[in-house]
Design a protein around this motif. Sequence first.
Motif, PDB file in Angstrom:
ATOM      1  N   ASP A   6       7.751  -1.393   0.778  1.00  0.00           N
ATOM      2  CA  ASP A   6       7.733  -2.717   0.160  1.00  0.00           C
ATOM      3  C   ASP A   6       6.407  -3.000  -0.544  1.00  0.00           C
ATOM      4  OD1 ASP A   6      10.321  -3.171   1.142  1.00  0.00           O
ATOM      5  OD2 ASP A   6       9.554  -3.940   3.040  1.00  0.00           O
ATOM      6  N   SER A   7       5.304  -2.718   0.144  1.00  0.00           N
ATOM      7  CA  SER A   7       4.005  -2.965  -0.495  1.00  0.00           C
ATOM      8  C   SER A   7       3.762  -1.985  -1.644  1.00  0.00           C
ATOM      9  CB  SER A   7       2.875  -2.879   0.542  1.00  0.00           C
ATOM     10  OG  SER A   7       2.772  -1.590   1.088  1.00  0.00           O
ATOM     11  N   ILE A 128      13.211 -11.384   2.326  1.00  0.00           N
ATOM     12  CA  ILE A 128      14.068 -12.242   3.152  1.00  0.00           C
ATOM     13  C   ILE A 128      15.026 -11.412   3.998  1.00  0.00           C
ATOM     14  CG2 ILE A 128      15.946 -13.942   3.037  1.00  0.00           C
ATOM     15  CD1 ILE A 128      14.488 -15.127   0.560  1.00  0.00           C
ATOM     16  N   SER A 129      15.530 -10.309   3.450  1.00  0.00           N
ATOM     17  CA  SER A 129      16.542  -9.522   4.159  1.00  0.00           C
ATOM     18  C   SER A 129      15.963  -8.603   5.229  1.00  0.00           C
ATOM     19  CB  SER A 129      17.352  -8.676   3.160  1.00  0.00           C
ATOM     20  OG  SER A 129      16.520  -7.737   2.509  1.00  0.00           O
ATOM     21  N   GLU A 130      14.628  -8.580   5.380  1.00  0.00           N
ATOM     22  CA  GLU A 130      14.017  -7.697   6.382  1.00  0.00           C
ATOM     23  C   GLU A 130      14.486  -8.035   7.791  1.00  0.00           C
ATOM     24  OE1 GLU A 130       9.723  -6.281   6.009  1.00  0.00           O
ATOM     25  OE2 GLU A 130       9.785  -8.007   4.687  1.00  0.00           O
ATOM     26  N   THR A 137      11.525 -17.933   8.030  1.00  0.00           N
ATOM     27  CA  THR A 137      10.132 -18.312   7.787  1.00  0.00           C
ATOM     28  C   THR A 137       9.859 -18.456   6.292  1.00  0.00           C
ATOM     29  OG1 THR A 137       9.430 -17.146   9.790  1.00  0.00           O
ATOM     30  CG2 THR A 137       7.726 -17.675   8.183  1.00  0.00           C
ATOM     31  N   MET A 138      10.338 -17.482   5.508  1.00  0.00           N
ATOM     32  CA  MET A 138      10.086 -17.504   4.071  1.00  0.00           C
ATOM     33  C   MET A 138      10.815 -18.636   3.375  1.00  0.00           C
ATOM     34  SD  MET A 138      10.165 -13.405   3.256  1.00  0.00           S
ATOM     35  CE  MET A 138       9.764 -13.607   1.502  1.00  0.00           C
ATOM     36  N   GLN A 139      12.050 -18.912   3.784  1.00  0.00           N
ATOM     37  CA  GLN A 139      12.839 -19.960   3.146  1.00  0.00           C
ATOM     38  C   GLN A 139      12.340 -21.354   3.505  1.00  0.00           C
ATOM     39  OE1 GLN A 139      16.645 -18.506   4.517  1.00  0.00           O
ATOM     40  NE2 GLN A 139      17.163 -17.668   2.510  1.00  0.00           N
ATOM     41  N   ALA A 164      10.891 -10.887  -2.803  1.00  0.00           N
ATOM     42  CA  ALA A 164      11.494 -11.603  -1.678  1.00  0.00           C
ATOM     43  C   ALA A 164      13.009 -11.449  -1.626  1.00  0.00           C
ATOM     44  CB  ALA A 164      11.136 -13.088  -1.755  1.00  0.00           C
ATOM     45  N   ASP A 165      13.660 -11.408  -2.786  1.00  0.00           N
ATOM     46  CA  ASP A 165      15.118 -11.359  -2.832  1.00  0.00           C
ATOM     47  C   ASP A 165      15.675  -9.937  -2.950  1.00  0.00           C
ATOM     48  OD1 ASP A 165      15.330 -14.166  -2.685  1.00  0.00           O
ATOM     49  OD2 ASP A 165      14.920 -14.332  -4.831  1.00  0.00           O
TER      50      ASP A 165
END
Length: 245
Positions: A6-7, A128-130, A137-139, A164-165
């Motif tokens: 991801d990073s 978000i799907s992690e 938390t993100m939402q 994020a998506d």
Amino acid sequence: YSGGKDSTAVLQLVFELLLKLGSAAHKPVFVLSSDTQVEAPNVAAYVSASLEKIQKAAESLNLPLSTRLVSPPPEEGFWGKLIGKGYPPPSRWFRWCTSNMKIKPSRRAIEEITRTHGSVVLLLGTRISESAQRGRTMQAREINSKGLNPHHEIPNALVATPIADWATEDVWEYLTNSPCPWGGNHSFLITLYRQAGGGECPVIFDLNTPSCGGSRFGCWTCTVVKEDKSLQGFIRTGEEYFQPL
């Protein structure tokens, strides 16, 4: 930049953007990585080599990007706390390792940047799907018109989550089908995930971020989890020298 998928995807997007902007890219970009000093040796070596490659590529292309690897001083490290000061091993109820070995070194580096430049935008690879917890938390965060939300602990810091998506499949599709802009490819990263059978411990800036655990590759000394699935995965796929760890 933790060295995980991801990073890496976020860093590659930023690197490609800087290339596209050319001389119009003038804001400094800092690639910040954290080494707890007890990372899995192959992961630590991979991150260090990647940072060196990224730095050299940025310099040769004249990009306003620099890398920085931070680590805790001995008194904040795992052995300094455990043996030197007699701390109990980290647990779910007393997870002192995250704050000392990851958050403090990263925070100090960020605060140094904000002192020099006034403010900073943290680009994180969280999705978000992690996990359900991370998604909630993100939402729940309030974002401004530019899609940024203020960091609740670090002054003068805004947070952006560009992917994020994205689904996990999106990340892998991007990494496998886009040439690595700083040279080489992501084959070793893909091999790491196949061996570990999990994910990476992210660069953490606050204690609200879920801990690693599970089958993520992180500290080989971790006493928060019952079994280190990633280390077992490395050993099963040929890294027998990890057996003592």
